[in-house]
Design a protein around this motif. Structure first.
Motif, PDB file in Angstrom:
ATOM      1  N   GLU A 138      58.062 -14.589  27.718  1.00  0.00           N
ATOM      2  CA  GLU A 138      58.182 -15.779  26.874  1.00  0.00           C
ATOM      3  C   GLU A 138      57.196 -15.721  25.719  1.00  0.00           C
ATOM      4  O   GLU A 138      57.477 -16.218  24.627  1.00  0.00           O
ATOM      5  CB  GLU A 138      57.953 -17.037  27.708  1.00  0.00           C
ATOM      6  N   LEU A 185      68.181 -16.281  26.181  1.00  0.00           N
ATOM      7  CA  LEU A 185      69.178 -16.691  27.174  1.00  0.00           C
ATOM      8  C   LEU A 185      68.714 -16.367  28.590  1.00  0.00           C
ATOM      9  O   LEU A 185      68.857 -17.186  29.513  1.00  0.00           O
ATOM     10  CB  LEU A 185      70.505 -15.993  26.883  1.00  0.00           C
ATOM     11  N   ASP A 186      68.156 -15.171  28.773  1.00  0.00           N
ATOM     12  CA  ASP A 186      67.680 -14.782  30.105  1.00  0.00           C
ATOM     13  C   ASP A 186      66.563 -15.709  30.588  1.00  0.00           C
ATOM     14  O   ASP A 186      66.463 -16.002  31.788  1.00  0.00           O
ATOM     15  CB  ASP A 186      67.177 -13.341  30.081  1.00  0.00           C
ATOM     16  N   LEU A 187      65.715 -16.140  29.663  1.00  0.00           N
ATOM     17  CA  LEU A 187      64.588 -17.013  30.027  1.00  0.00           C
ATOM     18  C   LEU A 187      64.988 -18.484  30.092  1.00  0.00           C
ATOM     19  O   LEU A 187      64.151 -19.334  30.447  1.00  0.00           O
ATOM     20  CB  LEU A 187      63.452 -16.846  29.015  1.00  0.00           C
ATOM     21  N   GLU A 188      66.240 -18.779  29.694  1.00  0.00           N
ATOM     22  CA  GLU A 188      66.709 -20.172  29.608  1.00  0.00           C
ATOM     23  C   GLU A 188      65.779 -20.995  28.716  1.00  0.00           C
ATOM     24  O   GLU A 188      65.454 -22.148  29.009  1.00  0.00           O
ATOM     25  CB  GLU A 188      66.825 -20.796  30.994  1.00  0.00           C
ATOM     26  N   HIS A 189      65.355 -20.389  27.625  1.00  0.00           N
ATOM     27  CA  HIS A 189      64.439 -21.053  26.695  1.00  0.00           C
ATOM     28  C   HIS A 189      65.235 -21.990  25.787  1.00  0.00           C
ATOM     29  O   HIS A 189      66.367 -21.680  25.390  1.00  0.00           O
ATOM     30  CB  HIS A 189      63.706 -19.995  25.857  1.00  0.00           C
ATOM     31  N   PRO A 190      64.672 -23.144  25.416  1.00  0.00           N
ATOM     32  CA  PRO A 190      65.388 -24.086  24.535  1.00  0.00           C
ATOM     33  C   PRO A 190      65.825 -23.471  23.211  1.00  0.00           C
ATOM     34  O   PRO A 190      66.811 -23.917  22.608  1.00  0.00           O
ATOM     35  CB  PRO A 190      64.359 -25.203  24.311  1.00  0.00           C
ATOM     36  N   ALA A 233      67.316 -20.849  22.716  1.00  0.00           N
ATOM     37  CA  ALA A 233      68.595 -20.162  22.840  1.00  0.00           C
ATOM     38  C   ALA A 233      69.716 -20.944  22.161  1.00  0.00           C
ATOM     39  O   ALA A 233      70.611 -20.358  21.541  1.00  0.00           O
ATOM     40  CB  ALA A 233      68.930 -19.922  24.306  1.00  0.00           C
ATOM     41  N   ALA A 270      71.969 -13.646  29.887  1.00  0.00           N
ATOM     42  CA  ALA A 270      72.531 -14.631  30.824  1.00  0.00           C
ATOM     43  C   ALA A 270      74.038 -14.436  30.975  1.00  0.00           C
ATOM     44  O   ALA A 270      74.840 -15.318  30.659  1.00  0.00           O
ATOM     45  CB  ALA A 270      72.219 -16.056  30.349  1.00  0.00           C
ATOM     46  N   ASP A 317      77.946 -14.067  32.165  1.00  0.00           N
ATOM     47  CA  ASP A 317      78.845 -14.760  33.085  1.00  0.00           C
ATOM     48  C   ASP A 317      80.251 -14.194  32.882  1.00  0.00           C
ATOM     49  O   ASP A 317      80.489 -13.369  32.003  1.00  0.00           O
ATOM     50  CB  ASP A 317      78.814 -16.281  32.879  1.00  0.00           C
TER      51      ASP A 317
END
Length: 677
Positions: free
Chosen positions: A462, A499-504, A506, A532, A534
């Motif tokens: 991060e 995306l992998d870190l689910e950071h805002p 993104a 991330a 899917d």
């Protein structure tokens, strides 16, 4: 570029002849479009053509690509040599091409070169062309401008015949046409033959036409050299305006004034200026090269000059203490003195540590070459001395290289050459990569290289994301071509990380990717789906893959994405696609080898036959017992075609003879599989 083609143009005549070629195990590819830009593209086009027409893979072929196509003007006239590239058996290609179409000739440059096609032209009794014969003039100038010897420091030319020199002077005798003069000034000044009158008239026209932008005229270099040689009073003012690009000319004419200018440019970190500064300082103030380098290195350190300045100083120092090797296809040991000097400088206590570190970095891939060359020396004492130098270097190497890395601002191909060093990351490597991302001075290329390595190895954090977020809108949204690299566009990798870190952040990044402009991003937008992943992203990517759209990493992204979703090896995902409808073999084969190590996928758009990384992966795929015979055959084919055994002098960094022998032995041990393929 739109080319208007008629049967009476060079392009029209050459195309008509081209269509008559083929047969007896030889074929020609159609003339190129922009999609065939390099030799690798040509080989891929050949593979696709062979598959479509049922031509055996062993067939020989010839083609030219879009860069070669620049030999034609918009009118279709041939304005330069047309390089014809090839694959397969050289003798078969030479026979298939023949002598060329009527009015043209083909030059055969041997098994390691391209064929050249050019016009047949006439000359007079002195071997001189008619000045109105554009092709003849071009060929004459090309002949006299070919150096007889080229080294790292100088270039030597054959003397001109009296008639040749008179012909060149005649071209400069009328009103000055700067665009035309470019062709005639260089061959004259290469022999120090520009006259004071010619130089003065060229200078006047140059300064008038290019006032305030002298460097914009492409013919300035020989004129500046003539000004300095003739001690023209305006030489220094002109040099100062040109800036660091004038370093080489000033270094060739050392004086207190040139030393002053070179020093000022060198302290900005310009590598060429540093080399020129050393040459002038060595000539004027300090005859001992090591003491000269010591003084300049300390000044560079005191003035916090960029790291590249120490590299430039090292190059200048080792050139000063060694004989000049030929730079055109040298003998195997031609660079031995230069390589040995580099290794010795890494342990020379007379030099400051920054310069020894630069030497240690430069020697990173040369210790085995020096050791091998030393083993061929006939003087036992000299050989023992060289081997002892290598041992001293290897003792201190890790200490000197700890916390260092490559120059991130130089030629990006140089970074690709050393990519195999980063297949595993040491703690020091990880720290260095993090530090470079946090450094505001790191440019887009450096960010792309460092972020890709950290992200692929699972080391991106991060903190890296936060360090780059303030820069992404102004800097990372710019176009940056990654077609020929092992890393993706930095904004692609940054988006995957967010995306992998689910950071805002993104959400903001994805919103930018969703906008229609700038247009450059559309071909790589789907590569962000690796972050991330899917099933919906996988489906969208696969839809593009089977659509036949131009692949710029899409299939590789899908393979890596699918492997993450399924918890399996990317190799097994790629393996299942062999003979799958909707995938192109030449793309799949590159992907299969490129993902052999998922911790460092190779993103180059084609198998790079000069690369250590691709050679290693090809071997691993070929020898992996967990893979099918079809998959292993793909690895074997790539290994057979790699330059390490075919053209080892083209591998970068250079390989030792021992490595070449080992590669040949590896292939020989698998000859039965080669025959089966």
């Amino acid at each position: 570029m739109v080319v208007l083609v008629g049967l009476n143009t060079d392009l029209g005549r050459i195309k008509a002849w081209w269509r008559t070629l083929g047969g007896d195990g030889f074929t020609v590819l159609p003339p190129p479009t922009r999609s065939r830009y390099t030799q690798s593209d040509g080989h891929e086009d050949a593979a696709e053509l062979f598959a479509t027409r049922g031509i055996p893979e062993t067939a020989s072929f010839a083609y030219w690509h879009w860069q070669s196509h620049d030999a034609f003007a918009r009118s279709g006239d041939l304005r330069g040599v047309l390089y014809l590239h090839w694959g397969g058996d050289h003798a078969t290609v030479a026979t298939g091409l023949g002598e060329g179409p009527p009015g043209y000739r083909i030059v055969n440059n041997g098994p390691q070169g391209a064929f050249q096609l050019d016009k047949v032209t006439a000359t007079d009794a002195d071997g001189l062309p008619d000045p109105e014969d554009t092709a003849g003039v071009r060929q004459f100038l090309s002949r006299i401008d070919e150096p007889r010897r080229r080294t790292a420091r100088s270039t030597e030319y054959d003397p001109l015949a009296r008639a040749e020199e008179r012909w060149l002077h005649d071209r400069l005798s009328g009103p000055v046409d700067l665009d035309a003069a470019v062709r005639f000034t260089a061959p004259l000044e290469h022999r120090q033959a520009l006259t004071p009158d010619e130089t003065a008239r060229l200078l006047s026209a140059w300064r008038e036409t290019y006032a305030g932008r002298l460097a914009a005229w492409r013919g300035w270099r020989p004129v500046l050299r003539a000004l300095l040689r003739q001690e023209h009073p305006e030489a220094w003012e002109v040099a100062a305006e040109l800036g660091a690009d004038a370093s080489h000319a000033l270094a060739a004419h050392p004086s207190p004034r040139s030393l002053e200018l070179l020093r000022a440019w060198a302290l900005t970190g310009d590598e060429g200026a540093v080399r020129g500064w050393f040459r002038a300082h060595h000539a004027l103030r300090e005859p001992d090269p090591v003491r000269a380098a010591h003084a300049l290195s300390e000044e560079l350190t005191d003035r916090t000059a960029p790291e590249a300045a120490q590299t430039g100083l090292l190059h200048a120092l080792r050139e000063a203490v060694t004989d000049e090797p030929e730079t055109r296809r040298p003998a195997a040991d031609a660079f031995f003195p230069l390589l040995l000097a580099t290794i010795r400088f890494a342990t020379d206590d007379r030099l400051p540590r920054p310069l020894r570190v630069a030497a240690a970095k430069a020697a990173a891939d040369t210790a085995d070459r020096v050791r091998e060359a030393a083993g061929r020396l006939t003087d036992a004492a000299e050989a023992a001395d060289a081997l002892a130098a290598v041992e001293r270097y290897e003792t201190v190497r890790d200490d000197l290289l700890a916390g260092t890395g490559p120059d991130l601002t130089g030629y990006e191909g140089g970074l690709g050459d050393i990519y195999h060093r980063y297949r595993t990351l040491s703690p020091a490597d990880v720290r260095w990569l993090h530090d470079r991302l946090a450094d505001p001075s790191t440019g887009v290329q450096g960010i792309a290289f460092c972020l890709e390595l950290l992200h692929a190895h699972g080391e991106a954090t991060e903190a890296d994301l936060v360090a780059l977020l303030p820069r992404w809108k102004k800097e990372l949204t710019k176009q940056y071509r990654t077609t020929y690299t092992e890393w993706r566009h930095p904004l692609v990798t940054l988006t995957c990380l967010a995306l992998d870190l689910e950071h805002p952040a993104a959400a903001d990044l994805l919103a930018w990717w969703a906008k229609p402009k700038p247009l450059w991003k559309e071909p790589v937008r789907l590569l962000t789906h690796l972050g991330a992943p899917d099933e919906e992203k996988a489906a969208e990517l696969w839809e593009f893959v089977v659509s036949g759209g131009h692949d710029t990493g899409h299939l590789m992204t899908w393979v890596l994405l699918r492997a993450r979703l399924d918890g399996t090896r990317p190799l097994h995902v790629a393996e299942k696609l062999i003979a799958e409808q909707g995938t192109r073999d030449y793309v799949l084969h590159r992907v299969l080898i490129g993902v052999a190590d998922p911790a460092q996928p190779l993103w180059h758009y084609a198998i790079d036959r000069r690369s250590h990384s691709w050679w290693q992966r090809a071997q691993e795929v070929a020898d992996d017992p967990r893979l099918s015979d079809a998959a292993r055959a793909i690895g074997m084919k790539a290994a057979r075609e790699h330059h390490i055994t075919r053209y080892p002098d083209q591998v970068r960094p250079p390989v030792t003879q021992g490595e070449v022998s080992a590669a040949r032995a590896w292939l020989e041990a698998r000859a039965d599989r080669t025959a089966a393929d």
